[in-house]
Design an enzyme around this catalytic site. Sequence first.
Site, PDB file in Angstrom:
ATOM      1  N   ARG A   1    -101.903   3.129  36.401  1.00 13.82           N
ATOM      2  CA  ARG A   1    -102.462   4.294  35.687  1.00 13.82           C
ATOM      3  C   ARG A   1    -102.152   5.597  36.426  1.00 13.82           C
ATOM      4  O   ARG A   1    -102.362   6.685  35.910  1.00 13.82           O
ATOM      5  CB  ARG A   1    -103.975   4.108  35.472  1.00 13.82           C
ATOM      6  CG  ARG A   1    -104.640   5.208  34.689  1.00 13.82           C
ATOM      7  CD  ARG A   1    -105.926   4.800  33.930  1.00 13.82           C
ATOM      8  NE  ARG A   1    -106.727   3.809  34.600  1.00 13.82           N
ATOM      9  CZ  ARG A   1    -107.540   4.040  35.654  1.00 13.82           C
ATOM     10  NH1 ARG A   1    -107.666   5.263  36.139  1.00 13.82           N
ATOM     11  NH2 ARG A   1    -108.234   3.064  36.203  1.00 13.82           N
TER      12      ARG A   1
ATOM     13  N   TYR B   1    -100.663  23.390  14.043  1.00 14.82           N
ATOM     14  CA  TYR B   1    -100.539  21.941  13.853  1.00 14.82           C
ATOM     15  C   TYR B   1    -101.924  21.375  13.540  1.00 14.82           C
ATOM     16  O   TYR B   1    -102.871  21.592  14.315  1.00 14.82           O
ATOM     17  CB  TYR B   1     -99.940  21.304  15.111  1.00 14.82           C
ATOM     18  CG  TYR B   1     -99.994  19.806  15.057  1.00 14.82           C
ATOM     19  CD1 TYR B   1     -99.302  19.107  14.072  1.00 14.82           C
ATOM     20  CD2 TYR B   1    -100.784  19.082  15.936  1.00 14.82           C
ATOM     21  CE1 TYR B   1     -99.388  17.727  13.984  1.00 14.82           C
ATOM     22  CE2 TYR B   1    -100.868  17.703  15.861  1.00 14.82           C
ATOM     23  CZ  TYR B   1    -100.164  17.039  14.874  1.00 14.82           C
ATOM     24  OH  TYR B   1    -100.257  15.677  14.783  1.00 14.82           O
TER      25      TYR B   1
ATOM     26  N   ASP C   1     -97.576  25.287  22.832  1.00 14.95           N
ATOM     27  CA  ASP C   1     -97.024  24.058  22.261  1.00 14.95           C
ATOM     28  C   ASP C   1     -95.575  24.370  21.872  1.00 14.95           C
ATOM     29  O   ASP C   1     -95.320  25.134  20.947  1.00 14.95           O
ATOM     30  CB  ASP C   1     -97.859  23.641  21.050  1.00 14.95           C
ATOM     31  CG  ASP C   1     -97.396  22.325  20.428  1.00 14.95           C
ATOM     32  OD1 ASP C   1     -96.188  22.021  20.517  1.00 14.95           O
ATOM     33  OD2 ASP C   1     -98.233  21.620  19.840  1.00 14.95           O
TER      34      ASP C   1
ATOM     35  N   LYS D   1     -91.312  14.003  19.023  1.00 10.24           N
ATOM     36  CA  LYS D   1     -90.454  14.739  18.088  1.00 10.24           C
ATOM     37  C   LYS D   1     -89.034  14.902  18.651  1.00 10.24           C
ATOM     38  O   LYS D   1     -88.382  13.925  18.925  1.00 10.24           O
ATOM     39  CB  LYS D   1     -91.126  16.070  17.738  1.00 10.24           C
ATOM     40  CG  LYS D   1     -92.626  15.949  17.413  1.00 10.24           C
ATOM     41  CD  LYS D   1     -92.913  15.217  16.118  1.00 10.24           C
ATOM     42  CE  LYS D   1     -94.387  14.882  15.918  1.00 10.24           C
ATOM     43  NZ  LYS D   1     -95.322  16.005  16.030  1.00 10.24           N
TER      44      LYS D   1
HETATM   45  C1  LIG Z   1     -96.724  16.136  16.247  1.00 10.06           C
HETATM   46  C2  LIG Z   1     -97.229  17.337  16.902  1.00 10.06           C
HETATM   47  C3  LIG Z   1     -98.259  17.257  17.856  1.00 10.06           C
HETATM   48  C4  LIG Z   1     -98.981  15.961  18.171  1.00 10.06           C
HETATM   49  O1  LIG Z   1     -98.162  15.075  18.832  1.00 10.06           O
HETATM   50  P1  LIG Z   1     -98.336  13.457  18.771  1.00 10.06           P
HETATM   51  O2  LIG Z   1     -97.231  12.997  19.640  1.00 10.06           O
HETATM   52  O3  LIG Z   1     -98.217  13.067  17.327  1.00 10.06           O
HETATM   53  O4  LIG Z   1     -99.691  13.146  19.296  1.00 10.06           O
HETATM   54  C5  LIG Z   1     -98.645  18.417  18.492  1.00 10.06           C
HETATM   55  N1  LIG Z   1     -98.077  19.594  18.204  1.00 10.06           N
HETATM   56  C6  LIG Z   1     -97.107  19.716  17.286  1.00 10.06           C
HETATM   57  C7  LIG Z   1     -96.527  21.059  17.005  1.00 10.06           C
HETATM   58  C8  LIG Z   1     -96.650  18.596  16.603  1.00 10.06           C
HETATM   59  O5  LIG Z   1     -95.679  18.731  15.688  1.00 10.06           O
END
Ligand SMILES: *Cc1c(COP(=O)(O)O)cnc(C)c1O
Length: 377
Positions: A50, A101, A172, A197
């Site tokens: 962990r 988001y 983000d 992504k």
């Molecule tokens: C998909 C997404 C998230 C969340 O990410 P996960 O890997 O699905 O938990 C956060 N911010 C943005 C802009 C996203 O497109």
Amino acid sequence: MNQEHDWKKLSLETKVVAAGRPTKESDGALNPPIALNSTFHAGGPIGYGRYGNETWSALEEAISVLEGGQTLIFSSGMGAISSVFSLLPEGSVIVAAHNGYQGTTTMLKKMNEVERLKVRFVDLADTDAVLAAIPGASMVYLESPTNPAIEVVDLPKIISASKANGCGVAVDNTLATPLIQNPLALGADISIHSVTKYLSGHSDIILGSVSTNDQALYGRLEQARRYGGAIAGPFEVWLALRGLRTFALRMQRSQENAMDLATRLSKDARISKVRYPGLATDRYHARAKSFMKGFGAMISFEVKATAAQIDLMCDSSKLITNATSLGGVESIWERRRRWATESQTIPENLIRFSVGIENVDDLWADIESAFAAAKIS
Ligand SMILES: *Cc1c(COP(=O)(O)O)cnc(C)c1O
């Protein structure tokens, strides 16, 4: 890890290939192993599964080289984001998007309801509104371009105003990616990815990352991961690193396709609005050009049709998949308001389109056939 490179001299296309490799030795492996161990012999720097492993370190090094800080991998983008919020004391004031988001917005609404955090929800694209909300806040939480409105936030201006007010800034960076912008270089304290992504790019894993230049903050985030437990599986991390090797190529191709398709969509009478900052007519074009190195591969567009017709359209395409998520090699689209948690400010007729790396003419033909199948003319 391999310390041979002077990363500052290398371009991103090279970094994604060279970073996160094991140290060179005869018959040593080119790629890190998938470290499938919950524990390690005593006396070393890791100690327990962990707390770390070789596979995490490899991906963390690679993302660090791209983002320009020190990185921690988390089990998901949301795991990364909630770990960042977990550092804020009870009742802290934060400034965040009212229509960012939906996962983040939904989490913040819930934290606001129970007074875990006091959230000042703002329109991030409205710079004056954001600046007015900063005094007294502990953190400004940014996202740009926003998902799914594809609005470009004035990162340089808002980040410097936040720092001038002694307020922390997290960005983000999922939609833009490090090919296009570097929040840490712009002065942000934290840059976050849903590694799910573009960075991994194959719609086959869920992972997140947090990068920072601040050693103390890094330590606190590492503790948040260690004791919060939002840790990544080594196999997913290994796949993400494999995917990252082609990130620059994939992103460049997706971005070219997006520019081409956004241009075609913007001339189409069946569409009322195209949101893509690469279009000279887009409201955010000048802002995007002032600090971004590209325009990304996410397009949102509004169709002159009913929600039911648009759902049928999204479901009728054969190459473009009707699904949520984004950033994979395959094109994906969906009508965002099919989700109850999506912001009410997002129009019912908005399709969010994650443009993949397929041949652009094939994609356009697929879009045409989807329009026809839904009888949208
Ligand atoms: C998909 C997404 C998230 C969340 O990410 P996960 O890997 O699905 O938990 C956060 N911010 C943005 C802009 C996203 O497109």
